[in-house]
Enzyme design. Structure first.
Site, PDB file in Angstrom:
ATOM      1  N   SER A   1       5.777  -4.979  31.156  1.00  0.00           N
ATOM      2  CA  SER A   1       6.079  -3.278  31.713  1.00  0.00           C
ATOM      3  C   SER A   1       5.225  -2.618  30.607  1.00  0.00           C
ATOM      4  O   SER A   1       6.305  -3.474  29.668  1.00  0.00           O
ATOM      5  CB  SER A   1       7.157  -2.859  32.689  1.00  0.00           C
ATOM      6  OG  SER A   1       6.807  -1.124  32.209  1.00  0.00           O
TER       7      SER A   1
ATOM      8  N   TYR B   1      16.152  -1.970  33.697  1.00  0.00           N
ATOM      9  CA  TYR B   1      14.783  -2.916  34.312  1.00  0.00           C
ATOM     10  C   TYR B   1      13.908  -3.134  32.394  1.00  0.00           C
ATOM     11  O   TYR B   1      13.347  -4.148  32.528  1.00  0.00           O
ATOM     12  CB  TYR B   1      14.444  -1.750  34.618  1.00  0.00           C
ATOM     13  CG  TYR B   1      12.853  -1.566  35.108  1.00  0.00           C
ATOM     14  CD1 TYR B   1      12.627  -2.196  35.907  1.00  0.00           C
ATOM     15  CD2 TYR B   1      11.673  -1.240  33.961  1.00  0.00           C
ATOM     16  CE1 TYR B   1      11.467  -1.943  36.390  1.00  0.00           C
ATOM     17  CE2 TYR B   1      10.325  -1.454  34.582  1.00  0.00           C
ATOM     18  CZ  TYR B   1       9.944  -2.031  35.666  1.00  0.00           C
ATOM     19  OH  TYR B   1       8.382  -2.339  36.044  1.00  0.00           O
TER      20      TYR B   1
END
Length: 590
Positions: free
Chosen positions: A460, A473
């Site tokens: 990401s 995350y």
């Protein structure tokens, strides 16, 4: 390493030809199809010690010491090493060990060069059923290739013969009388084993040498003097009707892969497998050679050609990922689903999994409806034992994947102190652990197979974007980013590319399912809907990420920031990391 005593179950004979006694060794049942293995320089039949046991259950396997080597008749006459004489030796051995049926051949280095000479003889197809050539070209074809390139002197056409000339520079030493004495310094067993192991990334104890190695290494140099200059300066146009399979070593120190590019001009049926390996594959990749030889034999006998052999057939028009197997996790929706569909449109067979089996089945139905082939599975990527079992099932049912996409992941938001250790660990087990588990279970099989491949790990933009409220995350994705860097360096020598995909703001259902720590259920639902709406307005959809993943594999790109903001943020993190941290400390997104 387990050592197999291949001498325990072999028979020996002497085959006479033109005044030479050739030492021949036979294994297995003579009633089975015969496979003749031919060694090159500076080896003997011992070159095949690791390959022979892999073939004897199915075939009558024959090895022999070529003239001037091992236990065969010695000679110091240059003319005795001419390729036409060596080809006649080969036919003499084939006639002796399999007088009624044509033989299959697996040959390496100068063994391959001399068998090329044999298969181009008239009526060779009556005696040779197939030829698997490893790191040894037809010298006439190589000479024709050089002439064809130099006749059209583009930069590429000049560069390719030049690199081949540099790779073949050692042959000048081999052909110079008197200089062979210098080679006696190198031609010592332990020194040669270390050298070969370094060039082929294989332990020294896999390099098996015969007791006559030092003498073979010196005497065998005459093969260069007998053949190189005549064939390269006066190459003939020679064709063969024998089916040929090329095993091309990408890191061959002697013959560059481009030198085989015109081989289809001279053969009726040709398969080519490019392998990320060094020159001495009988030592480093015995299973690959045995498997490739067996697959070709079975196919020529009427069997269904396996995926790898179909892909290797030259002159075949196919989709970019035809006859390739893709394994992908988290394929029930979003980026995973679109990536599975994109590769299926490119011709790949898809093994897809998701923790939601119904969602995986829906993706498989979409692929099938479009004419593709897909196999859905339920999988919790955070469960290492379950991933191992899944991999074992997939490998047994579908084979080793050519492409692995570790996509499964979950979102998580909320302050660090509001995020419980259980929730933090859950995110790490899925986002990082799922990638590690997939790479361990499938990557090991890909590396052992030896044919290279691609591993795609979906990280990401968060991997290089410190921010408040996303500690779990972001940490998991940063770990995926660094893990991929480490794995890329480890697998580079195996020809397996590792691609790190870093999407930015992409509208997928991961936002709608993101857990928000420190709030009640109603507030969590409100936040999920708010961010889902913001991501929807961004209008960057999963199919665009899938297209970037396909492009990354096709162009062999390592780090792929997908969206514009992901690309900008990557450059900022490299050029102005302090500024990135400054903004992160003052901007809260959740």
């Amino acid at each position: 390493m387990t050592t197999i005593d291949i001498d325990a179950d072999r028979t020996e004979r002497i085959v006479h030809n033109e005044g030479f006694d050739l030492a021949v060794y036979e294994y297995g049942d003579p009633a089975d199809p015969t496979v003749v293995l031919v060694h090159g320089w500076p080896d003997t039949a011992r070159l095949w010690d690791a390959v022979v046991p892999l073939l004897t259950e199915r075939f009558h396997v024959v090895t022999y010491d070529t003239r001037g080597h091992g236990n065969s008749t010695r000679t110091d006459r240059v003319a005795d090493f001419r390729l036409d004489a060596l080809a006649r030796d080969f036919f003499a051995v084939a006639d002796a060990v399999s007088p009624e049926r044509p033989v299959h051949v697996l040959a390496h280095d100068w063994g391959s060069v001399q068998v090329w000479e044999a298969v181009c003889e008239p009526h060779a197809a009556d005696r040779i059923a197939s030829f698997t050539s490893v790191s040894g070209p037809n010298l006439d074809h190589l000479g024709q290739w050089v002439r064809a390139r130099l006749s059209r002197p583009t930069p590429r056409n000049l560069w390719q013969p030049l690199t081949q000339l540099m790779s073949s520079g050692y042959t000048a030493f081999s052909m110079t009388p008197g200089l062979d004495r210098v080679f006696r310094v190198v031609a010592k067993e332990k020194r040669w084993q270390r050298l070969v192991s370094l060039m082929n990334d294989t332990p020294p104890d896999t390099v098996t040498l015969g007791p006559t190695f030092r003498r073979d290494a010196i005497d065998g140099l005459l093969i260069y003097r007998a053949n190189i200059l005549p064939r390269m300066f006066a190459p003939r146009q020679r064709r063969t009707e024998v089916p040929v399979q090329l095993i091309v070593a990408g890191r061959d120190v002697a013959v560059r892969p481009a030198g085989y590019d015109d081989s289809a001009k001279w053969t009726d049926r040709l398969w080519r497998r490019d392998v990320p390996a060094g020159h001495w594959m009988p030592f480093s990749h015995p299973h690959l050679l045995a498997t490739a030889t067996t697959e070709l034999i079975d196919t020529l006998d009427g069997g269904e050609p396996p995926r790898g052999l179909r892909r290797a057939e030259t002159g075949r028009v196919a989709a970019p990922f035809a006859d390739q197997l893709l394994v992908i996790t988290g394929a029930g929706s979003g980026i995973g689903r679109e990536t599975a569909l994109a590769f299926a449109r490119g011709g790949a067979e898809i093994v897809l999994s998701d923790i939601d089996l119904d969602a995986a089945k829906q993706t498989a139905e979409l692929i099938t409806a479009a004419g593709g082939l897909a196999h859905p599975y339920r999988l919790d990527v955070a469960d290492e034992a379950q991933v191992r079992e899944h991999a074992a099932e997939v490998l047994a049912a579908h084979g080793v994947p050519d492409l692995l996409v570790n996509n499964a992941g979950v979102g998580q938001a909320g302050g660090f102190f509001d995020t419980s250790s259980a929730e933090f660990d859950r995110v790490m087990r899925i986002n990082l652990g799922g990638v590690v588990n997939g790479c361990r279970a499938f990557g090991a099989a890909m590396a052992e197979r030896g044919l290279g491949g691609h591993i795609v790990n979906v990280a990401s933009m968060a991997a290089y974007s410190p921010q408040q409220g996303f500690s779990a995350y972001t940490t998991s994705k940063a770990a995926v980013y660094m893990f991929s860097d480490c794995l890329r360096s480890e697998l580079a020598g195996r020809g397996i590319s590792v691609h790190t995909i870093c999407p930015g703001v992409v509208h997928t259902n991961i936002v709608n399912a993101t857990a928000f720590a420190g709030v009640d259920a109603a507030e969590e639902k409100r936040k999920q809907q708010r961010y889902d709406e913001l991501y929807r307005k961004r209008r960057y959809t999963p199919d665009k990420v899938a297209a970037q993943i396909v492009k990354a594999v096709e162009r062999d790109r390592s780090i792929v920031p997908v969206t514009p903001e992901a690309r900008v943020q990557l450059q900022l993190s490299r050029l102005a990391p302090a500024a990135v941290r400054f903004v992160a400390a003052r901007v809260k997104l959740t």
